[in-house]
Write a protein that holds these residues in place. Sequence first.
Motif, PDB file in Angstrom:
ATOM      1  N   ALA A 311       0.836  -1.205   0.000  1.00  0.00           N
ATOM      2  CA  ALA A 311       0.000   0.000   0.000  1.00  0.00           C
ATOM      3  C   ALA A 311       0.869   1.252   0.000  1.00  0.00           C
ATOM      4  O   ALA A 311       0.584   2.215  -0.738  1.00  0.00           O
ATOM      5  CB  ALA A 311      -0.928   0.001   1.211  1.00  0.00           C
ATOM      6  N   PHE A 312       1.924   1.246   0.792  1.00  0.00           N
ATOM      7  CA  PHE A 312       2.791   2.425   0.839  1.00  0.00           C
ATOM      8  C   PHE A 312       3.603   2.574  -0.443  1.00  0.00           C
ATOM      9  O   PHE A 312       3.896   3.694  -0.865  1.00  0.00           O
ATOM     10  CB  PHE A 312       3.676   2.389   2.086  1.00  0.00           C
ATOM     11  N   PHE A 313       3.948   1.463  -1.078  1.00  0.00           N
ATOM     12  CA  PHE A 313       4.583   1.559  -2.387  1.00  0.00           C
ATOM     13  C   PHE A 313       3.640   2.234  -3.384  1.00  0.00           C
ATOM     14  O   PHE A 313       4.053   3.092  -4.179  1.00  0.00           O
ATOM     15  CB  PHE A 313       4.973   0.172  -2.916  1.00  0.00           C
ATOM     16  N   GLY A 314       2.358   1.871  -3.321  1.00  0.00           N
ATOM     17  CA  GLY A 314       1.365   2.460  -4.203  1.00  0.00           C
ATOM     18  C   GLY A 314       0.863   3.820  -3.756  1.00  0.00           C
ATOM     19  O   GLY A 314      -0.012   4.407  -4.398  1.00  0.00           O
ATOM     20  N   GLU A 315       1.417   4.311  -2.640  1.00  0.00           N
ATOM     21  CA  GLU A 315       1.047   5.626  -2.078  1.00  0.00           C
ATOM     22  C   GLU A 315      -0.452   5.706  -1.789  1.00  0.00           C
ATOM     23  O   GLU A 315      -1.099   6.741  -1.955  1.00  0.00           O
ATOM     24  CB  GLU A 315       1.513   6.751  -3.018  1.00  0.00           C
ATOM     25  N   ASP A 316      -0.978   4.556  -1.324  1.00  0.00           N
ATOM     26  CA  ASP A 316      -2.397   4.435  -0.991  1.00  0.00           C
ATOM     27  C   ASP A 316      -2.561   4.527   0.528  1.00  0.00           C
ATOM     28  O   ASP A 316      -2.061   3.662   1.248  1.00  0.00           O
ATOM     29  CB  ASP A 316      -2.909   3.079  -1.495  1.00  0.00           C
ATOM     30  N   PRO A 317      -3.255   5.539   1.047  1.00  0.00           N
ATOM     31  CA  PRO A 317      -3.402   5.696   2.502  1.00  0.00           C
ATOM     32  C   PRO A 317      -4.417   4.718   3.101  1.00  0.00           C
ATOM     33  O   PRO A 317      -5.400   5.111   3.736  1.00  0.00           O
ATOM     34  CB  PRO A 317      -3.864   7.149   2.638  1.00  0.00           C
ATOM     35  N   ASN A 318      -4.146   3.436   2.878  1.00  0.00           N
ATOM     36  CA  ASN A 318      -5.085   2.382   3.301  1.00  0.00           C
ATOM     37  C   ASN A 318      -4.838   2.040   4.770  1.00  0.00           C
ATOM     38  O   ASN A 318      -4.171   1.065   5.097  1.00  0.00           O
ATOM     39  CB  ASN A 318      -4.903   1.155   2.404  1.00  0.00           C
ATOM     40  N   TRP A 319      -5.394   2.875   5.663  1.00  0.00           N
ATOM     41  CA  TRP A 319      -5.174   2.673   7.099  1.00  0.00           C
ATOM     42  C   TRP A 319      -5.786   1.372   7.596  1.00  0.00           C
ATOM     43  O   TRP A 319      -5.365   0.833   8.629  1.00  0.00           O
ATOM     44  CB  TRP A 319      -5.735   3.854   7.898  1.00  0.00           C
ATOM     45  N   GLY A 320      -6.731   0.821   6.854  1.00  0.00           N
ATOM     46  CA  GLY A 320      -7.346  -0.438   7.258  1.00  0.00           C
ATOM     47  C   GLY A 320      -6.336  -1.567   7.346  1.00  0.00           C
ATOM     48  O   GLY A 320      -6.422  -2.436   8.219  1.00  0.00           O
ATOM     49  N   ALA A 360      -3.365  16.998   1.982  1.00  0.00           N
ATOM     50  CA  ALA A 360      -2.298  16.909   2.983  1.00  0.00           C
ATOM     51  C   ALA A 360      -1.799  15.477   3.117  1.00  0.00           C
ATOM     52  O   ALA A 360      -0.594  15.221   3.212  1.00  0.00           O
ATOM     53  CB  ALA A 360      -2.791  17.430   4.328  1.00  0.00           C
ATOM     54  N   LEU A 361      -2.713  14.519   3.105  1.00  0.00           N
ATOM     55  CA  LEU A 361      -2.310  13.118   3.246  1.00  0.00           C
ATOM     56  C   LEU A 361      -1.596  12.634   1.990  1.00  0.00           C
ATOM     57  O   LEU A 361      -0.663  11.827   2.076  1.00  0.00           O
ATOM     58  CB  LEU A 361      -3.529  12.248   3.544  1.00  0.00           C
ATOM     59  N   ARG A 362      -2.013  13.151   0.841  1.00  0.00           N
ATOM     60  CA  ARG A 362      -1.327  12.776  -0.402  1.00  0.00           C
ATOM     61  C   ARG A 362       0.136  13.215  -0.357  1.00  0.00           C
ATOM     62  O   ARG A 362       1.027  12.491  -0.805  1.00  0.00           O
ATOM     63  CB  ARG A 362      -2.032  13.412  -1.598  1.00  0.00           C
ATOM     64  N   ALA A 363       0.378  14.363   0.223  1.00  0.00           N
ATOM     65  CA  ALA A 363       1.761  14.844   0.352  1.00  0.00           C
ATOM     66  C   ALA A 363       2.574  13.923   1.249  1.00  0.00           C
ATOM     67  O   ALA A 363       3.765  13.680   1.008  1.00  0.00           O
ATOM     68  CB  ALA A 363       1.768  16.268   0.900  1.00  0.00           C
ATOM     69  N   VAL A 364       1.947  13.398   2.304  1.00  0.00           N
ATOM     70  CA  VAL A 364       2.624  12.447   3.189  1.00  0.00           C
ATOM     71  C   VAL A 364       2.969  11.169   2.433  1.00  0.00           C
ATOM     72  O   VAL A 364       4.091  10.666   2.508  1.00  0.00           O
ATOM     73  CB  VAL A 364       1.731  12.114   4.412  1.00  0.00           C
ATOM     74  N   MET A 365       2.012  10.638   1.700  1.00  0.00           N
ATOM     75  CA  MET A 365       2.192   9.343   1.047  1.00  0.00           C
ATOM     76  C   MET A 365       3.175   9.400  -0.115  1.00  0.00           C
ATOM     77  O   MET A 365       3.766   8.380  -0.476  1.00  0.00           O
ATOM     78  CB  MET A 365       0.836   8.811   0.568  1.00  0.00           C
ATOM     79  N   THR A 366       3.358  10.562  -0.718  1.00  0.00           N
ATOM     80  CA  THR A 366       4.299  10.662  -1.845  1.00  0.00           C
ATOM     81  C   THR A 366       5.726  10.954  -1.390  1.00  0.00           C
ATOM     82  O   THR A 366       6.655  10.899  -2.208  1.00  0.00           O
ATOM     83  CB  THR A 366       3.851  11.765  -2.830  1.00  0.00           C
ATOM     84  N   SER A 391       8.282  -3.134  -3.519  1.00  0.00           N
ATOM     85  CA  SER A 391       8.100  -2.628  -4.873  1.00  0.00           C
ATOM     86  C   SER A 391       8.217  -3.761  -5.884  1.00  0.00           C
ATOM     87  O   SER A 391       8.570  -4.894  -5.550  1.00  0.00           O
ATOM     88  CB  SER A 391       9.160  -1.570  -5.176  1.00  0.00           C
ATOM     89  N   TYR A 392       7.946  -3.452  -7.168  1.00  0.00           N
ATOM     90  CA  TYR A 392       8.160  -4.428  -8.230  1.00  0.00           C
ATOM     91  C   TYR A 392       9.622  -4.865  -8.251  1.00  0.00           C
ATOM     92  O   TYR A 392       9.946  -6.013  -8.530  1.00  0.00           O
ATOM     93  CB  TYR A 392       7.808  -3.818  -9.593  1.00  0.00           C
ATOM     94  N   GLU A 393      10.521  -3.922  -7.945  1.00  0.00           N
ATOM     95  CA  GLU A 393      11.955  -4.210  -8.001  1.00  0.00           C
ATOM     96  C   GLU A 393      12.369  -5.245  -6.968  1.00  0.00           C
ATOM     97  O   GLU A 393      13.275  -6.045  -7.206  1.00  0.00           O
ATOM     98  CB  GLU A 393      12.750  -2.915  -7.801  1.00  0.00           C
ATOM     99  N   TYR A 394      11.695  -5.254  -5.794  1.00  0.00           N
ATOM    100  CA  TYR A 394      12.011  -6.264  -4.774  1.00  0.00           C
ATOM    101  C   TYR A 394      11.792  -7.662  -5.341  1.00  0.00           C
ATOM    102  O   TYR A 394      12.613  -8.565  -5.150  1.00  0.00           O
ATOM    103  CB  TYR A 394      11.153  -6.052  -3.526  1.00  0.00           C
ATOM    104  N   VAL A 395      10.665  -7.846  -6.025  1.00  0.00           N
ATOM    105  CA  VAL A 395      10.362  -9.156  -6.608  1.00  0.00           C
ATOM    106  C   VAL A 395      11.400  -9.510  -7.668  1.00  0.00           C
ATOM    107  O   VAL A 395      11.878 -10.647  -7.725  1.00  0.00           O
ATOM    108  CB  VAL A 395       8.942  -9.163  -7.206  1.00  0.00           C
TER     109      VAL A 395
END
Length: 403
Positions: A311-320, A360-366, A391-395
């Motif tokens: 989720a953090f790689f995708g910059e998605d603020p998925n707090w769930g 504001a949250l988008r700025a945090v995630m990027t 990330s894709y690179e890890y794989v």
Amino acid sequence: MFSEKSAEAGVTYPRGFLAAGVRAGIKKSGNPDVAMIYSEREAAVAGTFTKNAVAAAPVRTSQAVVATHTARAVVANSGSANACTGVQGDADAAAMQRIAADVLGCASQDVIVASTGIIGQLLPMDKVEQGIHAAADVLSPTGSADAGRAIITTDTYPKAGAISVTLGGTEVRFGVIAKGSGMIRPDMATVLCFITTDADIDGVLLQEAFSEVIEHSLNMISIDGDMSTNDMAIILANGAAGNPKIMEKGDDYALFKDTLLVLCQGISEKIAADGEGATKFITVHVKGAMSFADAKTVGMSVANSPLVKTAFFGEDPNWGRVICAVGYAGVPMHPAHTTVKFGGIPVYADGVGVSYDADALRAVMTAHDIVIEIDLGDGTEEAKVWTCDFSYEYVKINGEYHT
């Protein structure tokens, strides 16, 4: 109290230490692959090691050295792990000790050995021997950077640091080099990490201080939840600073330990930030826990979650995904007491999601550096865990590692 120095100084910043890193042809890439650190005088030694049941031959060999509380040198190779190599692997680790001892003029039992690379391959001992001789020939008080380059594998850069402190009216110096990028999980020290200091300290106290420091630094990082067979962290203290020898747990001991903690936490952050394929450096700060152990458990649960990391790689603020990992960590928690913040912005409280400013949250995630703050609201203890995204690179890196 203490001051950080240029990381370039590394393990040769403390007095009485020399280092080198050379190319011996172990790595197919032709990059440096044999490192040596040498103390010009006998040093106290302490260490922590992987708890993996299939620990590599150099781990077992070096554990025996640490048990004596004294050492003079470290010799390490990259490109081959010498793990799961049976009787021959043990013999090769002992041969690394013997070869290094012969060229350095010390006892075999004074040499720490370490290896990192592919599991299951025997060391090319002709190349290792050549590398040890070559490293000994170019030992230098400015050789730390070369040694740091010689121990890395999938790291994108060598990790190093240096710091000094005044103990008993005397300047005492510390230096470190480390490698670590993947296959990193706590329960020893997570990486190959070599620390030097010119402090004069009792060997038993050194081990106690080091073990405590590691628990709050190198054991607080996780890249992928996999524990290597070869992990170790070693510290050599040669007393060249001339400070009053630390023989008990007084003020100097406390300051020594605090300084060592700053050094080790700094190198831990560098390792986490350089995780394989990482695009984000993530600090999971757990507060309000009933104990440090509980805070660490929750932090590791979040840090090791592939869903959180992707989720953090995708910059998605998925707090769930975060609160889910908190809930299954195995630590008693009350959803209504718990809050979650991303970069200081509340996203979960009172058992439900919180309205937030999307821009504001988008700025945090990027951003590259992100802090996930979790307050359990049940106590006063806290812990910080350092990790990165997937990330894709890890794989790609790990899918092609052997080939």
